[in-house]
Design a protein around this motif. Sequence first.
Motif, mmCIF file in Angstrom:
data_model
loop_
_atom_site.group_PDB
_atom_site.id
_atom_site.type_symbol
_atom_site.label_atom_id
_atom_site.label_comp_id
_atom_site.label_asym_id
_atom_site.label_seq_id
_atom_site.Cartn_x
_atom_site.Cartn_y
_atom_site.Cartn_z
ATOM 1 N N GLU A 1 0.867 -1.187 0.000
ATOM 2 C CA GLU A 1 0.000 0.000 0.000
ATOM 3 C C GLU A 1 0.900 1.232 0.000
ATOM 4 N N PRO A 2 0.403 2.385 -0.446
ATOM 5 C CA PRO A 2 1.247 3.580 -0.463
ATOM 6 C C PRO A 2 1.808 3.898 0.925
ATOM 7 N N ALA A 3 3.123 4.156 0.953
ATOM 8 C CA ALA A 3 3.820 4.536 2.176
ATOM 9 C C ALA A 3 4.947 5.475 1.769
ATOM 10 N N PHE A 4 5.281 6.408 2.658
ATOM 11 C CA PHE A 4 6.256 7.434 2.324
ATOM 12 C C PHE A 4 7.239 7.644 3.465
ATOM 13 N N TYR A 5 8.498 7.753 3.108
ATOM 14 C CA TYR A 5 9.540 8.153 4.039
ATOM 15 C C TYR A 5 9.665 9.660 3.899
ATOM 16 N N ARG A 6 9.745 10.340 5.024
ATOM 17 C CA ARG A 6 9.797 11.801 4.993
ATOM 18 C C ARG A 6 10.936 12.330 5.851
ATOM 19 N N VAL A 7 11.408 13.507 5.484
ATOM 20 C CA VAL A 7 12.297 14.293 6.330
ATOM 21 C C VAL A 7 11.634 15.656 6.416
ATOM 22 N N GLU A 8 11.331 16.081 7.660
ATOM 23 C CA GLU A 8 10.637 17.357 7.823
ATOM 24 C C GLU A 8 10.852 17.926 9.214
ATOM 25 N N ALA A 9 10.647 19.230 9.318
ATOM 26 C CA ALA A 9 10.734 19.919 10.604
ATOM 27 C C ALA A 9 9.383 19.841 11.304
ATOM 28 N N ASP A 10 9.443 19.639 12.622
ATOM 29 C CA ASP A 10 8.233 19.617 13.438
ATOM 30 C C ASP A 10 8.627 19.979 14.863
ATOM 31 N N GLY A 11 8.014 21.003 15.394
ATOM 32 C CA GLY A 11 8.280 21.383 16.772
ATOM 33 C C GLY A 11 9.722 21.768 17.041
ATOM 34 N N GLY A 12 10.404 22.334 16.052
ATOM 35 C CA GLY A 12 11.776 22.778 16.239
ATOM 36 C C GLY A 12 12.828 21.699 16.039
ATOM 37 N N LYS A 13 12.405 20.486 15.696
ATOM 38 C CA LYS A 13 13.341 19.393 15.417
ATOM 39 C C LYS A 13 13.126 18.901 13.999
ATOM 40 N N VAL A 14 14.098 18.134 13.516
ATOM 41 C CA VAL A 14 13.970 17.507 12.211
ATOM 42 C C VAL A 14 13.794 16.011 12.427
ATOM 43 N N TYR A 15 12.796 15.446 11.766
ATOM 44 C CA TYR A 15 12.470 14.037 11.912
ATOM 45 C C TYR A 15 12.563 13.313 10.580
ATOM 46 N N VAL A 16 12.971 12.060 10.654
ATOM 47 C CA VAL A 16 12.795 11.110 9.563
ATOM 48 C C VAL A 16 11.616 10.253 9.983
#
Length: 156
Positions: A44-59
């Motif tokens: 099924e569709p799934a995505f890996y992301r890198v983004e800022a949230d709450g002042g941190k960067v998450y994978v």
Amino acid sequence: MPVTADTLAPELARLAEAANAAGVFASAEVKDGRLECAADGSAEPAFYRVEADGGKVYVSLVMEDRWQSESIEAELVHTGDKLDELIEEEMAELGYTGEPLPFEHYRSSDMLFTFRTAIPAEPGDASFHELARQTLLGYEACFRQLGDMDESAGDD
């Protein structure tokens, strides 16, 4: 200085190049202030992301399908493996030598089943790009083996 989509933008472009060069994603592009890499071969569709949230960067790995998320959880229960250890092993294969990185697993406010890890550096730090690259590729290598993230795995 808090990390925002704007301060992260130059790093996202570099990470998109690294993700495309790795050849493990169906696609990798920067859009809506984040890097989004489509999982290749997922049931099924799934995505890996890198983004800022709450002042941190998450994978993160995100998916809409509850069944897909549950297939990952069920495999972990069945094998007895610990997700943090699996992520750590894959990152070590990529050259990561730091402390184990914790992960979160939850359903987000936009109704996506989410696994995510904070990158232990900020954009502008000398180590940021390599840590973000290792975490992104470590996530892909780890999750590709779990549940129905590799639909072709059952075809053998």
